[in-house]
Design an enzyme around this catalytic site. Structure first.
Site, PDB file in Angstrom:
ATOM      1  CB  CYS A 105      21.329  -7.114   5.634  1.00  0.00           C
ATOM      2  SG  CYS A 105      22.331  -6.567   6.973  1.00  0.00           S
TER       3      CYS A 105
ATOM      4  CB  CYS B  11      14.730  -5.516   0.761  1.00  0.00           C
ATOM      5  SG  CYS B  11      14.176  -6.124   2.362  1.00  0.00           S
TER       6      CYS B  11
HETATM    7  N1  SAH Z   1      13.344  -1.272   7.028  1.00  0.00           N
HETATM    8  C1  SAH Z   1      14.507  -0.780   7.652  1.00  0.00           C
HETATM    9  C2  SAH Z   1      15.240  -1.774   8.513  1.00  0.00           C
HETATM   10  C3  SAH Z   1      15.459  -3.197   8.005  1.00  0.00           C
HETATM   11  S1  SAH Z   1      16.618  -3.558   6.783  1.00  0.00           S
HETATM   12  C4  SAH Z   1      15.437  -0.176   6.637  1.00  0.00           C
HETATM   13  O1  SAH Z   1      15.232  -0.385   5.458  1.00  0.00           O
HETATM   14  O2  SAH Z   1      16.340   0.547   7.041  1.00  0.00           O
HETATM   15  C5  SAH Z   1      18.253  -3.403   7.438  1.00  0.00           C
HETATM   16  C6  SAH Z   1      19.271  -2.988   6.377  1.00  0.00           C
HETATM   17  O3  SAH Z   1      19.559  -4.020   5.410  1.00  0.00           O
HETATM   18  C7  SAH Z   1      18.782  -1.805   5.563  1.00  0.00           C
HETATM   19  O4  SAH Z   1      19.791  -0.864   5.383  1.00  0.00           O
HETATM   20  C8  SAH Z   1      18.435  -2.462   4.247  1.00  0.00           C
HETATM   21  O5  SAH Z   1      18.407  -1.536   3.217  1.00  0.00           O
HETATM   22  C9  SAH Z   1      19.533  -3.477   4.099  1.00  0.00           C
HETATM   23  N2  SAH Z   1      19.231  -4.536   3.123  1.00  0.00           N
HETATM   24  C10 SAH Z   1      18.032  -4.912   2.643  1.00  0.00           C
HETATM   25  N3  SAH Z   1      18.168  -5.921   1.759  1.00  0.00           N
HETATM   26  C11 SAH Z   1      19.492  -6.195   1.695  1.00  0.00           C
HETATM   27  C12 SAH Z   1      20.276  -7.145   0.981  1.00  0.00           C
HETATM   28  N4  SAH Z   1      19.706  -8.029   0.181  1.00  0.00           N
HETATM   29  N5  SAH Z   1      21.621  -7.154   1.157  1.00  0.00           N
HETATM   30  C13 SAH Z   1      22.200  -6.282   1.999  1.00  0.00           C
HETATM   31  N6  SAH Z   1      21.525  -5.357   2.702  1.00  0.00           N
HETATM   32  C14 SAH Z   1      20.176  -5.313   2.556  1.00  0.00           C
HETATM   33 FE1  SF4 Z   2      13.052  -1.521   2.306  1.00  0.00          FE
HETATM   34 FE2  SF4 Z   2      13.732  -1.962   4.859  1.00  0.00          FE
HETATM   35 FE3  SF4 Z   2      11.257  -2.578   3.946  1.00  0.00          FE
HETATM   36 FE4  SF4 Z   2      13.349  -4.025   3.157  1.00  0.00          FE
HETATM   37  S1  SF4 Z   2      12.569  -3.861   5.219  1.00  0.00           S
HETATM   38  S2  SF4 Z   2      11.661  -3.227   1.854  1.00  0.00           S
HETATM   39  S3  SF4 Z   2      14.962  -2.461   3.049  1.00  0.00           S
HETATM   40  S4  SF4 Z   2      12.166  -0.555   4.088  1.00  0.00           S
END
Ligand code: SAH
Ligand code: SF4
Length: 332
Positions: free
Chosen positions: A323, A107
């Protein structure tokens, strides 16, 4: 917008002024208190001085999404995304923090580290910003709000709680609880609290791996709250609310997309109110997305095992709004 300040200013006024101010903000979608004609002129002037609502922002228009960057008081900025669905629904994806402390390997937000928690007003501002833009450009309304933008909403719970309540408030934004969702990386004690406070708001949980070993590599938070603890609190939530819970699983090439992993995941997901959402990885540097065929096979394995499973092609890649791609670049 500074909600605390707003309530302070209105505390010296007759009770009904709060309702009028909320209606002006959330229903009429004003962007200057002078437009709030139900309020007396001196109050409008005072509100403009003490809690102005105009926002410093820029918009990025994509094929099927719209990204807004909002400048915050201290020079940082936060991003929010409007997703336009084919059926006409429009989802506002709100951020709760700038950066994130949890550092999930895939992420981009996590790569920033933690910067700040947003205030309730700053979370609300994102919805207002998008709603005002839609109104001005005659593009309809927000039909859903999801806390799936930058940050971990359950690590900024008080602000998120206030923002959700204002969004739901009939005098304000008037969005039904069932039209709101929150996604968490799995902060177990906070899920318990959330479940009590918001039994009707949809809960989504980022899973991304079928074993503790792999999940701990991808999502360091798993070392604190493992899969067993996570499923236990989710099951308690389902028992208390009878609501389904969505698990998010982003497919990473050669990491979590093998047939054996699909079968292991099917076993974990085999519960009545569990739904699984498979997400195409939006490249952020660290990994590669699974091949299309591998993705489809993974999906089929789960489908055949009787799991309620959907695929998410997250829109917004053309404007870095998908995302995991939000990083809140500074204003040029
Ligand atoms: N922090 C929270 C909400 C924000 S992220 C969480 O992690 O649930 C929203 C979603 O996108 C989460 O399921 C996360 O894991 C996913 N995500 C993060 N980076 C991504 C990426 N590069 N490609 C696709 N999904 C991703
Ligand atoms: Fe992990 Fe959600 Fe934080 Fe990205 S925003 S680092 S997916 S917890």
């Amino acid at each position: 917008m500074d909600i605390v300040k707003l309530l302070q200013v209105l505390a010296g006024e007759p009770q009904f002024r709060i309702k009028q101010a909320k209606q002006a903000l959330g229903r009429d979608l004003i962007d200057d208190w002078q437009e709030a004609k139900t309020l007396p002129e001196p109050l409008r002037r005072r509100l403009n001085q003490e809690c102005p609502i105009a926002l410093d922002s820029s918009f990025f228009v994509g094929r099927d999404s719209l990204k807004a960057r909002l400048r915050l008081a201290d020079g940082l900025s936060v991003e929010t995304v409007l997703i336009k669905h084919r059926d006409g629904r429009q989802t506002a994806c709100l951020s709760s923090q700038v950066g994130c402390a949890l550092g999930c390997a895939f992420c981009a937000t996590g790569g920033l580290g933690f910067k700040i928690n947003l205030t309730a007003g700053e979370i609300l501002d994102q919805a207002l910003l998008l709603a005002r833009h839609l109104k001005k450009t005659r593009q309809g309304k927000i039909s859903q709000v999801v806390l799936m933008g930058m940050g971990e909403p359950l690590l900024n719970y008080e602000a998120v709680k206030t923002a959700l309540k204002w969004l739901n408030d009939k005098d304000m934004f008037g969005l039904g609880w069932r039209h709101m969702s929150l996604s968490t990386a799995g902060i177990v004690p906070a899920i318990k609290t959330f479940s009590k406070d918001f039994p009707q708001v949809n809960l989504a949980v980022s899973l991304h791996a079928p074993t503790d070993e792999l999940r701990s590599q991808l999502m360091p938070i798993n070392r604190r709250y493992n899969l067993q603890q996570l499923f236990k609190v989710v099951d308690a939530h389902i028992k208390a609310t009878s609501r389904q819970v969505m698990f998010e699983y982003t497919l990473l090439k050669g990491v979590n997309d093998s047939p054996a992993q699909a079968r292991a995941l099917a076993k974990l997901m085999d519960k009545p109110l569990y739904v699984l959402n498979l997400i195409y990885y939006n490249p952020t540097g660290a990994f590669h997305p699974s091949e299309r065929q591998v993705f489809d096979d993974f999906y089929l394995t789960l489908k055949k095992a009787g799991i309620k499973v959907t695929k998410r092609f997250s829109p917004g890649q053309d404007i870095a709004a998908a995302c995991g791609q939000l990083i809140g670049r500074p204003f040029a």
